[in-house]
Design a protein around this motif. Structure first.
Motif, PDB file in Angstrom:
ATOM      1  N   ILE A   9       0.835  -1.199   0.000  1.00  0.00           N
ATOM      2  CA  ILE A   9       0.000   0.000   0.000  1.00  0.00           C
ATOM      3  C   ILE A   9       0.878   1.261   0.000  1.00  0.00           C
ATOM      4  CG2 ILE A   9      -0.225   0.219   2.525  1.00  0.00           C
ATOM      5  CD1 ILE A   9      -3.042   0.681  -0.052  1.00  0.00           C
ATOM      6  N   ALA A  10       2.127   1.092   0.500  1.00  0.00           N
ATOM      7  CA  ALA A  10       3.053   2.246   0.509  1.00  0.00           C
ATOM      8  C   ALA A  10       3.232   2.786  -0.898  1.00  0.00           C
ATOM      9  CB  ALA A  10       4.402   1.822   1.077  1.00  0.00           C
ATOM     10  N   ARG A  11       3.110   1.871  -1.878  1.00  0.00           N
ATOM     11  CA  ARG A  11       3.315   2.286  -3.255  1.00  0.00           C
ATOM     12  C   ARG A  11       2.315   3.352  -3.676  1.00  0.00           C
ATOM     13  NH1 ARG A  11       3.206  -2.503  -7.245  1.00  0.00           N
ATOM     14  NH2 ARG A  11       0.990  -2.168  -7.051  1.00  0.00           N
ATOM     15  N   PHE A  12       1.058   3.217  -3.217  1.00  0.00           N
ATOM     16  CA  PHE A  12       0.035   4.179  -3.638  1.00  0.00           C
ATOM     17  C   PHE A  12       0.335   5.569  -3.095  1.00  0.00           C
ATOM     18  CE2 PHE A  12      -2.314   0.103  -3.783  1.00  0.00           C
ATOM     19  CZ  PHE A  12      -2.541   0.088  -5.145  1.00  0.00           C
ATOM     20  N   GLY A  13       0.701   5.571  -1.787  1.00  0.00           N
ATOM     21  CA  GLY A  13       1.002   6.858  -1.162  1.00  0.00           C
ATOM     22  C   GLY A  13       2.189   7.519  -1.818  1.00  0.00           C
ATOM     23  N   LEU A  14       3.239   6.753  -2.035  1.00  0.00           N
ATOM     24  CA  LEU A  14       4.469   7.328  -2.579  1.00  0.00           C
ATOM     25  C   LEU A  14       4.348   7.584  -4.074  1.00  0.00           C
ATOM     26  CD1 LEU A  14       7.104   5.312  -0.549  1.00  0.00           C
ATOM     27  CD2 LEU A  14       6.172   7.573  -0.101  1.00  0.00           C
ATOM     28  N   ALA A  15       3.543   6.732  -4.745  1.00  0.00           N
ATOM     29  CA  ALA A  15       3.379   6.921  -6.189  1.00  0.00           C
ATOM     30  C   ALA A  15       2.757   8.283  -6.474  1.00  0.00           C
ATOM     31  CB  ALA A  15       2.505   5.830  -6.764  1.00  0.00           C
ATOM     32  N   ARG A  16       1.880   8.715  -5.563  1.00  0.00           N
ATOM     33  CA  ARG A  16       1.227  10.007  -5.744  1.00  0.00           C
ATOM     34  C   ARG A  16       2.297  11.107  -5.812  1.00  0.00           C
ATOM     35  NH1 ARG A  16      -3.812   9.314  -2.867  1.00  0.00           N
ATOM     36  NH2 ARG A  16      -2.523   9.151  -1.030  1.00  0.00           N
ATOM     37  N   LEU A  17       3.331  10.955  -4.978  1.00  0.00           N
ATOM     38  CA  LEU A  17       4.408  11.948  -4.986  1.00  0.00           C
ATOM     39  C   LEU A  17       5.285  11.792  -6.224  1.00  0.00           C
ATOM     40  CD1 LEU A  17       5.580  11.740  -1.258  1.00  0.00           C
ATOM     41  CD2 LEU A  17       4.223  13.552  -2.295  1.00  0.00           C
ATOM     42  N   ALA A  18       5.574  10.509  -6.570  1.00  0.00           N
ATOM     43  CA  ALA A  18       6.542  10.251  -7.641  1.00  0.00           C
ATOM     44  C   ALA A  18       5.954  10.447  -9.029  1.00  0.00           C
ATOM     45  CB  ALA A  18       7.095   8.843  -7.506  1.00  0.00           C
TER      46      ALA A  18
END
Lengths: 241, 839
Positions: free
Chosen positions: B466-475
């Motif tokens: 799920i960390a991917r979704f949060g960080l993907a938003r930034l990246a």
């Protein structure tokens, strides 16, 4: 045969061509494709006479909207020529193409494309005001009256139903009495009954204002109501029926 | 079918200005009503409110401080001369200036068999023109302020004179040929003047009594002073007009440069307040930068639609520029009103603390508020919207297409340019503007660079789960994310700068004059008296600054050229006319001296000169100076230039000679020391034991400077507190700007089946990463900027405050702690479909 607009074949043959596409091709960069480009439209040619109704029919992704965008001057072809209202579009700058559209071209979109922050009346008046029409508000009011929304002038798009929003879009398209109307899947976001009513209204308005119509649809029945139809499949344009 | 003849190019239509105005106004009004511009408006109102509140308040504090400063002169301007000032007096009166005169000289008063050297000051009616005198009926009675000097035939004496002569109010004393009655104890006078003039305690009489004393003759060495005052609006003009009429050897002394110690304090106060205002400007910029980017995204659809309808790109540009201009004006009105109201509350709160009456604010901050709004909006927001004119009309059919992003150089170049204009307008200080802009520019570039790199890494090595979704938003949009985080970090830098660095800077400033700073100077100490005085100090636990040899000397030549004072003007003339006090170079440079040029070599023959006097007299390293010391000509080159911290209240000298130069010259000694409070018993003991020793009491001057620093610190603390509050609101507004996108993206996650827990977790991960990044970068930048400001701007010692890391991280995580629950509630409370529809 008498066409939908009532012009005879002879009359059509002699009518002024308002829109002409000649050997139009559109391709885009696609690194994964052979040659690095993907061709969306191949050497498409068509003539649209003033007052004529022309349908572009095809499945999703066939290239219908791409052709519509090219014909309306919203995009430029990779090769070929498009002449709209006497102007060769590929020779023009973005601003000059906008100047060609100004006051001559109307649009109806599948997703209505109304500005949320403006009322129905303001949405309809916007193109007129952008062209400096002095009585923009009065004409917008009359256009909304024409589509049966005189009681919804001050409503914002969010409180209108899908059918009402598309009627506002129709009023906006016809308020400026354009020479040519481009309609991209105008019933795509509506249920069948509402869609049929919108089509009836659009054709009625088109008849009343003698507007040329270029209609993108995937509905054969709707295409059949037009004077001429073209089918697009895998980027290739052919006369239909 | 026939085809119409092909035309070449269509005529480009131009929209009538009235139609453009109507469109811009209606669009603005509608967007204000439906909330599309609310964030930007709020950010702007908060920014304008904070800047104008600071502006109004600092305007008043500034004016109040200037009034306070005027008390140091007892006037708005002062002319001093050893000769009569009758002509300038007449000229001043003709111009309409208010005037008063004083006459000052040392003399002896008689009381029975006792005599006492006093510094006599005769004052005319109207004295003091600014400030007040503090007197009391007896040394023990409650003091009160008066705005007139003593009546004719009466004298006011300082408590020290009364004590030394064993006199009381009502007793008679003789001054010259006239007998006076002591009518009050003089506790405080506004224009205490040069403290060396106060070698003896003060006696004050009426100027009308001077002829009767017979003490002043044309040959007397007296100091005439002409005091001048005028209403604030006319002050500058009238004083300038008088200044032009004065002969070359006379000049008008203004409050700002009347006291070196006070001037330093005043300058620092002004710089601190300027810094506070500037931080508010910075916060406005950070918020607008983010809000404008959000607005740019929201406006792409309408812009594409208008382009499809045939609007020219120039029309789109004009439309948005006009809309922003209108927004700026609209935001400035409530912003200024809130600023004015806030400063009223602030002033009411501070009125009692500041101990001086705040004058009413001027109208300048109103114009400044409108200017701030316009420059800030056009500088920070317009560049983000510039490319709206290039929105492809095809976007009406394909929403993936967007206007090209604004060029980074333009975005930040315009932002920095706007900031430069705003900071300059606010601070009117090239150095401050340069340091702040340079520091912020570097910080911003550094922030964006670091964040960009981290986000690139994140794209290359994506997180899992799920960390991917949060960080993907930034990246996903590294440029937008980097800009947003950089702007947030900049805001947080400002808050840290206020919260931590401000305290350190003020602390360092107050430490410049510590509570135990020497408050007495003693001169004329004979060489054989040094040891017994040191013994006395030790016995009474009096801490001294050390004993320094002092030789009286006259400058006779520079590089072999005889010095002709008459060929010089102004300060250079007075410096060369008077005697120099030379002292011997100590083995090591004193802590309150800094070597600027040359070498500190006491073993080599030479002079070490204070940089200020070297500049005034155009001396350079290597110039050979000759001084006449007790009839002996001492010639040596200048071997070093020093910067002296005169605030230290320790003996310091313009010129120091190497020991070999001054060893054979008989010297007297000077020292300074701290007495916990003016202790007359100790003073008397010292005086009786060492009759040649002369004491200078610096308590009053020191007290005045210390009070000013305290008051200025209070004012700065309050101004900073307000700016801090404004900064927090602006940061929240900046976060609000990206709320819609967050709602939409989270809705997609929910539609795809993400649980509430997963949505919350993704938000936590995103905001914790964002908070940590922002906090660390802000701590680093605040530390760097603090050091830059301390060392380069305030001339204060600086040490990196390790708490910055803790506070930076804490503040970053607090953002997450506050915002994630809020966002979670909003995101999870609304149905995903509503968010996806844009509702």
């Amino acid at each position: 045969m008498a066409s939908h607009n009532g012009l005879s074949s002879d009359q059509q043959a002699n009518a002024e061509v308002i829109l002409r596409a000649k050997q139009v091709t559109k391709s885009v960069a696609a690194p994964d494709e052979p040659g690095g480009r993907l061709t969306i439209l191949q050497t498409a040619s068509l003539d649209v006479a003033a007052g004529e109704a022309v349908a572009l029919i095809g499945a999703s992704g066939a290239g219908k909207s791409t052709l519509l965008a090219l014909l309306a001057g919203l995009d430029v072809p990779t090769s070929g020529e498009i002449t709209l209202a006497g102007f060769e579009l590929s020779q023009l700058t973005e601003d000059e193409r906008a100047a060609v559209r100004a006051g001559r071209v109307g649009f109806v979109f599948q997703s209505f494309q109304l500005i949320d922050g403006l009322t129905a009346l303001e949405n309809v008046a916007l193109p007129l005001e952008l062209h400096g029409v002095a009585d923009a508000r009065e004409r917008a009011r009359a256009a909304l009256d024409e589509v049966g929304l005189s009681h919804r002038l001050r409503q914002f798009p969010k409180v209108l139903s899908g059918g009402e929003q598309q009627r506002v879009a129709l009023a906006r398209a016809f308020a400026g009495t354009p020479a040519i109307l481009f309609a991209d899947e105008p019933t795509g976001s509506l249920d069948t009954t509402t869609g049929e009513r919108i089509i009836e209204l659009m054709f009625a308005l088109r008849d009343r204002h003698a507007t040329t119509l270029v209609l993108v649809t995937h509905d054969p029945a709707l295409a059949a109501r037009c004077d001429k139809s073209y089918a697009i499949s895998a980027g290739v344009l052919q006369p239909w029926q | 079918m026939a085809i119409v003849s092909t035309k070449n190019h269509p005529r480009l239509p131009h929209l009538d200005p009235r139609a453009l105005w109507a469109l811009a106004w209606r669009g603005l009004w509608r967007e204000l009503k439906n909330g599309a511009l609310t964030t930007m408006l709020l950010a702007l109102i908060v920014a304008v409110a904070s800047v104008t509140a600071v502006g109004f308040f600092t305007d008043r504090v500034d004016a109040g401080m200037r009034a306070q400063a005027a008390e140091f002169l007892a006037a708005d301007g002062r002319i001093t001369s050893p000769d009569s000032l009758a002509k300038p007096l007449a000229q001043a009166q003709t111009l309409g200036l208010a005037t008063a005169q004083t006459l000052q000289f040392p003399t002896v008063i008689l009381a029975g068999d006792h005599t006492q050297l006093v510094s006599l000051k005769a004052v005319s009616a109207g004295y003091p023109l600014r400030g007040s005198l503090t007197i009391a009926p007896s040394p023990q009675a409650l003091p009160h302020a008066v705005t007139q000097g003593p009546a004719e035939g009466t004298v006011w004496l300082a408590p020290r004179a009364l004590a030394l002569l064993n006199l009381a109010v009502g007793d008679a004393v003789q001054i010259g040929q006239k007998t006076f009655t002591i009518s009050a104890v003089l506790l405080r006078e506004p224009d205490v003047g040069n403290f060396f003039a106060q070698a003896a305690p003060r006696a004050m009489i009426n100027l009308g009594d001077i002829p009767a004393t017979g003490l002043v003759t044309p040959a007397s060495r007296v100091e005439h002073a002409l005091l001048l005052a005028a209403p604030a609006a006319e002050r500058s003009g009238l004083l300038s007009a008088l200044s032009k009429k004065l002969p070359a050897d006379l000049s008008i002394e203004r409050p700002e440069n009347s006291q070196p110690a006070f001037k330093t304090a005043f300058d620092r106060a002004a710089r601190f307040l300027g810094l506070a205002a500037m931080v508010a400007v910075l916060l406005a910029g950070a918020a607008l930068l983010i809000a404008a980017q959000h607005y740019n995204r929201v406006q792409q659809d309408p812009a594409a639609l208008m382009r499809a309808f045939g609007a020219q790109s120039a029309t789109i540009f004009k439309l948005y520029t006009l809309r922003l201009t209108l927004l700026a004006v609209l935001a400035a009105i409530p912003g200024i009103a809130i600023g004015a109201l806030t400063q009223l509350g602030l002033s009411a709160l501070l009125g009692s603390l500041l101990n001086f009456q705040l004058p009413p604010p001027s109208w300048a901050p109103v114009g400044f508020g409108v200017g701030i709004a316009l420059v800030a909006l056009l500088g920070f927001a317009l560049p983000a919207l510039l490319r709206l004119k290039d929105t492809p009309p095809l976007r009406v059919l394909n929403r993936q297409l967007a206007a090209p992003p604004p060029a980074a150089a333009l975005l930040f170049g315009a932002g920095l340019a706007a900031m430069a204009v705003l900071v300059w307008l606010q601070a009117r200080d090239a150095a401050l503007t340069g340091y702040v802009l340079g520091g912020l520019g570097l910080s911003l570039a550094g922030f964006i660079g670091v964040i960009w790199l981290l986000l690139q890494l994140l794209q290359r090595y994506p997180a899992r789960g799920i960390a991917r979704f949060g960080l993907a938003r930034l990246a996903r949009a590294p440029w937008a994310s980097a800009t947003q985080i950089a702007a947030l970090a900049l805001g947080l830098t400002a808050i840290l700068l206020l919260g931590v660095v401000r305290g350190d800077l003020l602390g360092a400033w107050q430490a410049q004059i510590p509570a135990d700073a020497p408050n007495f100077f003693a001169i004329n100490i004979q060489p054989d008296e040094v040891a017994p005085i040191e013994a006395l100090f030790n016995a009474q636990a009096i801490h001294s600054a050390g004993f320094y040899a002092m030789n009286r000397a006259r400058l006779t030549s520079v590089n072999g050229q005889a010095v002709d004072a008459n060929a010089l003007h102004g300060q250079a003339k007075s410096l060369t006319e008077r005697e120099f006090n030379l002292s011997t170079m100590p083995e090591h440079l004193k802590a309150d001296n800094t070597l600027i040029e040359g070498q500190w070599q006491p073993a080599h023959t030479g002079w070490s000169v204070e940089q200020g006097i070297a500049k005034t007299l155009h001396w350079q390293l290597g110039d050979r100076l000759t001084f006449n010391v007790n009839g002996a000509a001492l010639t040596a080159p200048i071997t070093s230039l020093r910067k002296v911290n005169w605030d230290s209240m320790r003996p310091n000298f313009f010129v120091l000679g190497s020991p070999d130069l001054l060893a054979s010259s008989p010297a007297q000694f000077v020292t300074s020391f701290y007495l916990p409070e003016p202790n007359l018993a100790q003073q008397k003991a010292l005086l009786q034991q060492f009759p040649t020793l002369t004491l200078f009491d610096l308590s009053q001057i020191l007290g005045e400077v210390r009070t000013l620093i305290e008051r200025a610190s209070q004012a700065v603390q309050y101004v900073f507190m307000f700016t801090l509050l404004a900064g927090m609101v602006v940061l929240l507004a900046a976060f609000h700007a990206s709320e819609a996108e967050r709602l939409r993206e989270t809705a997609i996650l929910r539609v795809l089946g993400a649980s509430h827990r997963q949505v919350r977790l993704s938000l936590w991960i995103e905001f914790i990463v964002l908070g940590v990044l922002t906090g660390l970068l802000a701590a680093l930048a605040a530390g760097g900027l603090g050091a830059l400001l301390a060392v380069k701007l305030f001339n204060l010692p600086w040490q990196f405050d390790a708490r910055l890391w803790v506070y930076g991280l804490g503040a970053g995580l607090t953002l997450a702690l506050v915002l994630v629950p809020l966002l979670s509630r909003r995101v999870l409370a609304s149905p995903p479909a509503a968010a996806l529809r844009g509702g």
